[in-house]
Every structure is written in C-alpha cells, then in structure tokens.
Enzyme design. Structure first.
Site, PDB file in Angstrom:
ATOM      1  N   ASP A  12     -73.032 -40.110  39.948  1.00 58.70           N
ATOM      2  CA  ASP A  12     -74.347 -39.459  39.897  1.00 58.70           C
ATOM      3  C   ASP A  12     -74.931 -39.314  41.306  1.00 58.70           C
ATOM      4  O   ASP A  12     -74.681 -40.152  42.172  1.00 58.70           O
ATOM      5  CB  ASP A  12     -75.277 -40.298  39.013  1.00 58.70           C
ATOM      6  CG  ASP A  12     -76.499 -39.510  38.560  1.00 58.70           C
ATOM      7  OD1 ASP A  12     -76.479 -38.266  38.669  1.00 58.70           O
ATOM      8  OD2 ASP A  12     -77.467 -40.130  38.115  1.00 58.70           O
ATOM      9  N   HIS A  29     -72.044 -30.972  44.573  1.00 62.03           N
ATOM     10  CA  HIS A  29     -70.856 -31.105  43.717  1.00 62.03           C
ATOM     11  C   HIS A  29     -69.582 -30.910  44.556  1.00 62.03           C
ATOM     12  O   HIS A  29     -68.595 -31.608  44.358  1.00 62.03           O
ATOM     13  CB  HIS A  29     -70.896 -30.080  42.578  1.00 62.03           C
ATOM     14  CG  HIS A  29     -72.050 -30.289  41.624  1.00 62.03           C
ATOM     15  ND1 HIS A  29     -72.375 -31.532  41.133  1.00 62.03           N
ATOM     16  CD2 HIS A  29     -72.950 -29.431  41.083  1.00 62.03           C
ATOM     17  CE1 HIS A  29     -73.423 -31.430  40.326  1.00 62.03           C
ATOM     18  NE2 HIS A  29     -73.799 -30.159  40.287  1.00 62.03           N
ATOM     19  N   LEU A 124     -51.081 -44.995  39.222  1.00 61.27           N
ATOM     20  CA  LEU A 124     -52.450 -44.934  38.671  1.00 61.27           C
ATOM     21  C   LEU A 124     -52.579 -43.825  37.625  1.00 61.27           C
ATOM     22  O   LEU A 124     -51.996 -42.753  37.786  1.00 61.27           O
ATOM     23  CB  LEU A 124     -53.429 -44.642  39.825  1.00 61.27           C
ATOM     24  CG  LEU A 124     -54.899 -44.488  39.437  1.00 61.27           C
ATOM     25  CD1 LEU A 124     -55.526 -45.866  39.214  1.00 61.27           C
ATOM     26  CD2 LEU A 124     -55.679 -43.724  40.510  1.00 61.27           C
TER      27      LEU A 124
HETATM   28  C1  FPP Z   1     -73.956 -35.822  38.670  1.00 56.51           C
HETATM   29  O1  FPP Z   1     -74.697 -35.404  39.767  1.00 56.51           O
HETATM   30  C2  FPP Z   1     -72.620 -35.320  38.657  1.00 56.51           C
HETATM   31  C3  FPP Z   1     -72.116 -34.431  37.744  1.00 56.51           C
HETATM   32  C4  FPP Z   1     -72.925 -33.748  36.736  1.00 56.51           C
HETATM   33  C5  FPP Z   1     -70.725 -34.098  37.656  1.00 56.51           C
HETATM   34  C6  FPP Z   1     -69.810 -34.815  38.584  1.00 56.51           C
HETATM   35  C7  FPP Z   1     -69.094 -33.814  39.359  1.00 56.51           C
HETATM   36  C8  FPP Z   1     -68.489 -34.055  40.546  1.00 56.51           C
HETATM   37  C9  FPP Z   1     -68.397 -35.387  41.153  1.00 56.51           C
HETATM   38  C10 FPP Z   1     -67.881 -32.963  41.313  1.00 56.51           C
HETATM   39  C11 FPP Z   1     -66.786 -32.277  40.632  1.00 56.51           C
HETATM   40  C12 FPP Z   1     -65.758 -33.189  40.118  1.00 56.51           C
HETATM   41  C13 FPP Z   1     -64.458 -32.931  40.182  1.00 56.51           C
HETATM   42  C14 FPP Z   1     -63.494 -33.851  39.553  1.00 56.51           C
HETATM   43  C15 FPP Z   1     -63.925 -31.758  40.869  1.00 56.51           C
HETATM   44  P1  FPP Z   1     -76.086 -34.736  39.466  1.00 56.51           P
HETATM   45  O2  FPP Z   1     -75.933 -33.286  39.662  1.00 56.51           O
HETATM   46  O3  FPP Z   1     -76.607 -35.149  38.135  1.00 56.51           O
HETATM   47  O4  FPP Z   1     -76.966 -35.355  40.596  1.00 56.51           O
HETATM   48  P2  FPP Z   1     -78.548 -35.598  40.562  1.00 56.51           P
HETATM   49  O5  FPP Z   1     -78.764 -36.736  39.606  1.00 56.51           O
HETATM   50  O6  FPP Z   1     -78.846 -35.956  41.967  1.00 56.51           O
HETATM   51  O7  FPP Z   1     -79.185 -34.318  40.108  1.00 56.51           O
END
Ligand code: FPP
Length: 225
Positions: A12, A29, A124
């Site tokens: 997150d 992202h 893994l």
């Molecule tokens: C949360 O950050 C993250 C996600 C909704 C998705 C996780 C995605 C990634 C780590 C990148 C893509 C992954 C891969 C495997 C290519 P948020 O957007 O909720 O952050 P915030 O809480 O600051 O709004």
C-alpha cells in the site's frame, strides 16, 4: 526459531508516494512494480523463504477511476512479460491467485503463459493476488463444496482455496492497520507487521529487518510455551 516460509505483503501507498512528489498516482504504481521485482529477487535468494504472496489487485480495486484500473492492467501485463526472464533466471515459479476470469483475454493469456513457462521452477513461489478478495475466495470454495455429502472440514475447505498455504508473516506498508480482505483464512496465525513506509520506498533491507524481528517472536498457535 521461526522461519518465514510464507510471506504475504499488502503493498500500500503507491498513490500517496506519487502525490507527495507532485506526480500522477499511476507513477506510484510504476515505481511499485520495480519494488515487486526487488523484493521477489531478494526472497528468491533466501532459501528459507518458500512463498511470497503479493496483493496486486483486489476485488474492490475495480471501484477506482477507469483510467487507473486500465493503467494497472497494462502495467501487470508488461510487468509479467518483462519479468519472465527474471523469474526463470531466479528459478521462481509464478502462481496467480484470485478470479482472473474478469480480466481481458490478453492479460489472461499473459498470466497463463508466465505460469506455464515457470511451472518447472522449484525455487521461490511468487503468487500475485489478481482480482483477489478473501471473501470471494472463501465463497467460491464453499460453493464448490456445497453438494458434498459429508460435513466440510477445515482441510477440505483449505484444499479448495486459491491459496492453500498458511501465512507465517504478513506485512502491510503505507501506515494503515487493516487486512483489506487479504488471505483471512490463511493468516489465522500469521504474525502481522504494519509499517509506515510507502510501498515504492520499501527496500529489501526493510524486509530483512522485519524477518529478523519475526524470527525472535514466540509463536504458540493457541497452545502454551
Ligand atoms: C496500493 O496503493 C496498491 C495497489 C492498489 C496495487 C499494487 C500494485 C503495485 C504494487 C504495482 C503493480 C504490481 C505489479 C505486480 C506489476 P494505493 O494506490 O492504494 O496507494 P494509496 O493508499 O497511497 O492511495
């Protein structure tokens, strides 16, 4: 001594990381995807770690603006295609969890391709949770067992889940203290670590420190010392 055989991470903080730098959320992202690579490589080089299960897209993430969802789908597709060589180089098997039927044909084909090409890898196991939600996973499992003539046991239910493996260590970055519908059954006895670091700033060294702390915890699984 505890072994962190199965590590699960709620990644997150991508959006806030980008906004803090005056960038668009999607840049967070993109940066987050690079951290996925760093953490996967670190785990693949640590023989104690057998599984790394990462929350990449939840059943609730469809509620985000259409453009952000589309960006995440494209990013996943590119990430998987680019990372195939890295998976193979590090002997990492890719096993998605979640209901990927909702994804485009192109993305589903990429997911299957990477899964098939890494099926022989015995290092893994990296699972990406894709259109995943624990409640959805449990409901699908329960529905698949509903015609069973015998009473459903914990083992029977576990066998029907996308992720059949108990989590030892569950980490959430980004400062919030909640599980957000992630691996609820599998985390019954997981040790929970919540860190303020936003996911794009999370480093292999941060994971290493958490593993050291985890190793020192006494886990009783409901029993006595
Ligand atoms: C949360 O950050 C993250 C996600 C909704 C998705 C996780 C995605 C990634 C780590 C990148 C893509 C992954 C891969 C495997 C290519 P948020 O957007 O909720 O952050 P915030 O809480 O600051 O709004």
């Amino acid at each position: 001594m505890n072994q962190a055989k199965h590590i699960a991470i709620i990644m997150d903080g991508n959006g806030r990381w980008a906004e803090l730098q005056g960038k668009k959320r999607v840049k967070g992202h993109e940066a987050g995807a690079k951290v996925v690579k760093e953490i996967t490589t670190y785990c693949s080089n640590n023989p104690e770690i057998e599984r790394l299960t990462l929350y990449a897209f939840s059943t609730e993430n469809w509620k985000r603006p259409r453009l952000e969802v589309e960006f995440l789908m494209k990013l996943l597709n590119t990430y998987l295609k680019n990372e195939l060589a890295v998976y193979l180089q590090n002997n990492v098997r890719f096993e998605p969890i979640g209901d990927i039927r909702a994804f485009s044909k192109t993305l589903r084909e990429t997911i299957s391709m990477v899964q098939e090409k890494t099926a022989h890898c015995d290092g893994l196991v990296q699972s990406l949770a894709l259109n995943y939600g624990s409640q959805d996973e449990l409901l699908r499992a329960i529905n698949s067992l509903k015609d069973s003539e015998e009473d459903i046991t914990a083992q029977m239910l576990s066998n029907e889940l996308d992720c059949k493996h108990d989590v030892d260590l569950l980490i959430r970055t980004g400062g919030d203290h909640r599980l957000s519908n992630y691996l609820l059954w599998q985390s019954a006895y997981a040790e929970l670590f919540f860190v303020d670091t936003l996911w794009p700033d999370f480093k292999a060294g941060d994971l290493e420190k958490i593993i050291v702390d985890f190793t020192g915890i006494e886990r009783r699984f409901g029993g006595l010392k």
